[in-house]
Design a protein around this motif. Structure first.
Motif, short mmCIF file in Angstrom:
data_model
loop_
_atom_site.label_atom_id
_atom_site.label_comp_id
_atom_site.label_asym_id
_atom_site.label_seq_id
_atom_site.Cartn_x
_atom_site.Cartn_y
_atom_site.Cartn_z
N VAL A 314 20.19 30.04 85.18
CA VAL A 314 19.72 28.79 85.78
C VAL A 314 20.87 28.08 86.49
O VAL A 314 20.75 27.68 87.66
CB VAL A 314 19.10 27.86 84.72
CG1 VAL A 314 18.68 26.53 85.35
CG2 VAL A 314 17.90 28.52 84.05
N HIS A 315 21.97 27.93 85.80
CA HIS A 315 23.14 27.25 86.36
C HIS A 315 23.76 28.06 87.49
O HIS A 315 24.02 27.54 88.59
CB HIS A 315 24.17 27.01 85.24
CG HIS A 315 25.49 26.54 85.73
ND1 HIS A 315 26.52 27.39 86.07
CD2 HIS A 315 25.97 25.29 85.94
CE1 HIS A 315 27.57 26.70 86.47
NE2 HIS A 315 27.26 25.42 86.40
N GLU A 316 24.00 29.34 87.24
CA GLU A 316 24.70 30.16 88.23
C GLU A 316 23.89 30.32 89.51
O GLU A 316 24.43 30.27 90.62
CB GLU A 316 25.02 31.53 87.63
CG GLU A 316 25.94 31.47 86.41
CD GLU A 316 27.26 30.80 86.71
OE1 GLU A 316 27.78 30.97 87.83
OE2 GLU A 316 27.77 30.08 85.82
N ASP A 317 22.58 30.51 89.38
CA ASP A 317 21.74 30.67 90.57
C ASP A 317 21.71 29.40 91.39
O ASP A 317 21.75 29.44 92.63
CB ASP A 317 20.31 31.07 90.17
CG ASP A 317 20.22 32.49 89.66
OD1 ASP A 317 21.22 33.24 89.78
OD2 ASP A 317 19.16 32.86 89.12
N PHE A 318 21.61 28.25 90.73
CA PHE A 318 21.59 26.99 91.47
C PHE A 318 22.88 26.78 92.25
O PHE A 318 22.86 26.47 93.44
CB PHE A 318 21.35 25.81 90.53
CG PHE A 318 21.50 24.48 91.22
CD1 PHE A 318 20.51 24.01 92.07
CD2 PHE A 318 22.65 23.71 91.05
CE1 PHE A 318 20.66 22.80 92.73
CE2 PHE A 318 22.81 22.50 91.71
CZ PHE A 318 21.80 22.04 92.56
N VAL A 319 24.01 26.96 91.58
CA VAL A 319 25.30 26.75 92.25
C VAL A 319 25.45 27.72 93.42
O VAL A 319 25.87 27.33 94.53
CB VAL A 319 26.46 26.92 91.25
CG1 VAL A 319 27.80 26.94 91.98
CG2 VAL A 319 26.43 25.79 90.22
N ARG A 320 25.08 28.97 93.22
CA ARG A 320 25.24 29.98 94.29
C ARG A 320 24.35 29.66 95.49
O ARG A 320 24.81 29.68 96.63
CB ARG A 320 24.89 31.36 93.73
CG ARG A 320 24.93 32.50 94.76
CD ARG A 320 24.75 33.83 94.07
NE ARG A 320 23.50 33.90 93.31
CZ ARG A 320 22.34 34.28 93.84
NH1 ARG A 320 22.26 34.63 95.12
NH2 ARG A 320 21.26 34.34 93.09
N ARG A 321 23.09 29.36 95.23
CA ARG A 321 22.17 29.11 96.34
C ARG A 321 22.50 27.80 97.05
O ARG A 321 22.46 27.72 98.28
CB ARG A 321 20.74 29.06 95.82
CG ARG A 321 20.19 30.41 95.39
CD ARG A 321 20.18 31.41 96.53
NE ARG A 321 19.35 32.57 96.22
CZ ARG A 321 19.25 33.64 96.98
NH1 ARG A 321 19.97 33.74 98.08
NH2 ARG A 321 18.45 34.64 96.64
N MET A 322 22.83 26.76 96.29
CA MET A 322 23.14 25.48 96.91
C MET A 322 24.42 25.58 97.73
O MET A 322 24.51 25.03 98.84
CB MET A 322 23.28 24.41 95.83
CG MET A 322 23.18 22.98 96.34
SD MET A 322 21.54 22.57 96.97
CE MET A 322 21.93 22.34 98.69
N ALA A 323 25.40 26.28 97.21
CA ALA A 323 26.64 26.48 97.95
C ALA A 323 26.38 27.26 99.24
O ALA A 323 27.01 27.01 100.28
CB ALA A 323 27.68 27.19 97.09
N GLN A 324 25.46 28.20 99.17
CA GLN A 324 25.09 28.96 100.37
C GLN A 324 24.57 28.01 101.45
O GLN A 324 24.97 28.09 102.62
CB GLN A 324 24.02 29.99 100.02
CG GLN A 324 23.56 30.85 101.19
CD GLN A 324 22.47 31.84 100.77
OE1 GLN A 324 22.07 31.90 99.60
NE2 GLN A 324 22.00 32.62 101.71
N GLY A 325 23.70 27.09 101.06
CA GLY A 325 23.16 26.13 102.03
C GLY A 325 24.22 25.18 102.56
O GLY A 325 24.28 24.92 103.78
N LEU A 326 25.08 24.67 101.68
CA LEU A 326 26.11 23.73 102.13
C LEU A 326 27.13 24.40 103.03
O LEU A 326 27.64 23.79 103.98
CB LEU A 326 26.80 23.11 100.92
CG LEU A 326 25.93 22.23 100.01
CD1 LEU A 326 26.77 21.67 98.86
CD2 LEU A 326 25.25 21.12 100.78
N SER A 327 27.43 25.66 102.78
CA SER A 327 28.38 26.36 103.65
C SER A 327 27.79 26.57 105.04
O SER A 327 28.52 26.54 106.04
CB SER A 327 28.78 27.70 103.03
OG SER A 327 27.70 28.63 103.02
N ILE A 328 26.48 26.77 105.11
CA ILE A 328 25.83 26.87 106.42
C ILE A 328 25.98 25.56 107.19
O ILE A 328 26.29 25.55 108.38
CB ILE A 328 24.35 27.26 106.25
CG1 ILE A 328 24.23 28.70 105.76
CG2 ILE A 328 23.58 27.07 107.56
CD1 ILE A 328 22.83 29.11 105.37
#
Length: 401
Positions: A314-328
């Motif tokens: 739950v934690h790892e997926d959220f951080v990974r996906r959210m970081a993906q969006g913010l990096s875009i």
């Protein structure tokens, strides 16, 4: 440009120079007439003629301040804006939620009223409810009468700031919300996409630490990106002090970037949109499936529970996906600041740091050093954002570049 007169009624103050003066005083603080003339590229006589009515109307006052833009060591008579002399209304429309209140000329919020509604309710009924909430705030307020109303609206708003062209999560199309609210309230209405409105308020009115002190109201030319997470994921951009409209429909759809073509169906009709794996609706469901008791947990507290299960999917997926969006966002727009609002404002420092570090790793190396990620500084970002739209439209005008 409009503001209240002595008996509290709205009145009009014409002149682009007056707007530019008020904007510079808002952004730079007390400033001499000579400095204003230099900044605006006009003659001192023009400034004198411009400032006279502003002084008479109480929107500006004089300060004899030894340190304010002195010349050759002599004290200068500085001019100071008087934001308390202005009132505008702000209405934040969300998915099933209305927040309505009043602000002064620095978008400082007071008298907020909150109402819930069924997202399936007809638009006309929602707008009538919003008008009633704002009337309630006005009735309880002792300040000047509002001279304009701003609306932070869900979905796309046309360039006139009057029509909500599409709000997917409410099922709205071509809703003339400015006309409807003006008919209800009898005051000029100006609308903007809700997260873009929040970005505008954050850029100009939020106080936050910077090297050497605290800054408020002076926006970095490189721009600001505001990411709002709650039941949906939204993005608003401010570039060179002005709200930046994205694409043909005026919306930058961070939440609807597809990250998993085989993922869950999104309300927009596509599968695997970023908000389907980051929204508070999604996080609540995943936490419940992991055995976390989510009864009575508000959306604004959900990231605390995500942090509490760090090390899990739950934690790892959220951080990974959210970081993906913010990096875009960082790679495409190159803002000086990415501001995180909504559920992010209550996120534990540890989770916030996880997200900032993951975003940095995913961002193009040339862009990475110039991007700062911080929390939103305004507690009532939606109401302040709506007010910021009204203030830009009726008081301050376009940025002075």
């Amino acid at each position: 440009m409009s503001g209240p007169d002595a008996d509290g009624q709205a009145r009009t103050i014409p002149g682009r120079h007056a707007r530019a003066v008020l904007r510079l005083l808002r952004d730079d603080g007390p400033t001499s007439r000579i400095a204003l003339a230099e900044r605006l590229g006009v003659s001192p006589t023009t400034i004198t003629h411009t400032v006279g009515p502003l002084l008479a109307d109480g929107l500006v006052e004089e300060l004899t301040t030894p340190g304010a833009h002195e010349r050759r060591g002599r004290p200068a008579v500085a001019l100071r804006a008087v934001p308390e002399a202005l009132t505008v209304g702000g209405i934040h429309l969300g998915v099933g939620m209305i927040r309505a209140g009043l602000t002064d000329g620095l978008a400082r919020v007071r008298g907020v009223r909150v109402a819930q509604f069924d997202p399936r309710m007809p638009a006309a009924e929602v707008l009538a409810l919003a008008a009633a909430e704002l009337r309630g705030a006005m009735a309880a307020d002792a300040g000047p009468a509002p001279s304009a109303i701003g609306v932070a609206a869900p979905g796309a708003v046309d360039e006139t700031g009057r029509v909500n062209t599409l709000a997917v999560n409410l099922g709205w199309r071509e809703v003339a919300l400015a006309d409807a609210l003006e008919a209800e309230l009898g005051i000029a209405v100006h609308a903007e996409h809700n997260v873009r409105a929040m970005a505008l308020a954050e850029a100009h009115y939020a106080a936050h630490p910077v090297p050497g002190g605290t800054r408020a109201g002076r926006h970095d030319p490189g721009g600001l990106a505001y990411v709002y997470l709650r039941r949906r994921l939204g993005l608003g951009l401010v570039m060179r002090g002005a709200a930046a409209r994205g694409g043909a429909h005026g919306v930058s759809e961070l939440g609807h970037i597809q990250v998993d073509p085989s993922g869950r169906r999104c309300p927009c009709g596509n599968r695997g949109c970023l908000e389907t794996v980051t929204s508070t609706v999604h996080l609540r469901a995943r936490l419940e499936a992991a055995g976390v008791d989510m009864r009575d947990v508000d959306d604004l507290d959900i990231l605390t529970h995500v942090d509490a299960v760090r090390g899990t999917a739950v934690h790892e997926d959220f951080v990974r996906r959210m970081a993906q969006g913010l990096s875009i966002v960082a790679n495409l727009t190159g803002p000086h600041e990415i501001v995180l609002g909504g559920a992010f404002t209550g996120a534990p420092d540890r989770l916030f740091d996880d997200l900032a570090e993951a975003t940095a790793r995913a961002t193009f190396p040339l862009v990475r050093p110039s991007v700062v990620i911080r929390r939103a500084g305004l507690a009532e970002g939606g109401v302040a954002g709506a007010a910021a739209v009204a203030l830009d439209a009726t008081v301050y005008g376009p940025p002075v570049l």
